[in-house]
Write an enzyme that holds these catalytic residues in place. Sequence first.
Site, PDB file in Angstrom:
ATOM      1  N   MET A   1       0.854  -1.153   0.000  1.00  0.00           N
ATOM      2  CA  MET A   1       0.000   0.000   0.000  1.00  0.00           C
ATOM      3  C   MET A   1       0.902   1.218   0.000  1.00  0.00           C
ATOM      4  O   MET A   1       1.791   1.242   0.834  1.00  0.00           O
ATOM      5  CB  MET A   1      -0.858  -0.121   1.217  1.00  0.00           C
ATOM      6  CG  MET A   1      -1.948   0.816   1.637  1.00  0.00           C
ATOM      7  SD  MET A   1      -2.043   2.483   1.293  1.00  0.00           S
ATOM      8  CE  MET A   1      -1.758   3.156   2.882  1.00  0.00           C
ATOM      9  N   PRO A   2       0.817   2.144  -0.815  1.00  0.00           N
ATOM     10  CA  PRO A   2      -0.137   2.298  -1.909  1.00  0.00           C
ATOM     11  C   PRO A   2       0.304   1.590  -3.198  1.00  0.00           C
ATOM     12  O   PRO A   2       1.482   1.319  -3.383  1.00  0.00           O
ATOM     13  CB  PRO A   2      -0.205   3.798  -2.120  1.00  0.00           C
ATOM     14  CG  PRO A   2       1.118   4.309  -1.683  1.00  0.00           C
ATOM     15  CD  PRO A   2       1.580   3.379  -0.584  1.00  0.00           C
TER      16      PRO A   2
END
Length: 75
Positions: free
Chosen positions: A1-2
Site C-alpha cells: 500500500m499504496p
Amino acid sequence: MPHVIVKLYPGKSESQKQSLANRITQDVMDAFGYGEESVSVAFEEIRSTEWAEKVYRTDIQNPLGKLYKKPGYQM
C-alpha cells in the site's frame, strides 16, 4: 500500500516504464512517508481505439471524486 496504476498507450520501452515507476515510487515515499517496500507500481497498456471507453469515460469523465489531476494545464 499504496499501489499506483499507470494507464497509457502501448509503445513505451521497458526502460522508460521502469524509469517512471522509480520516479513515482520516490514521489510516493516523499509525499506520504512510506518506505519503498510499501509502494507498488503497475502499467496497463490501453490501445488508442479503446481509450475513450476503457479510461476516459470511467476514470476521467466520471471519476466519482477520485480524480486529482485532469488532462490539460492546471497545476
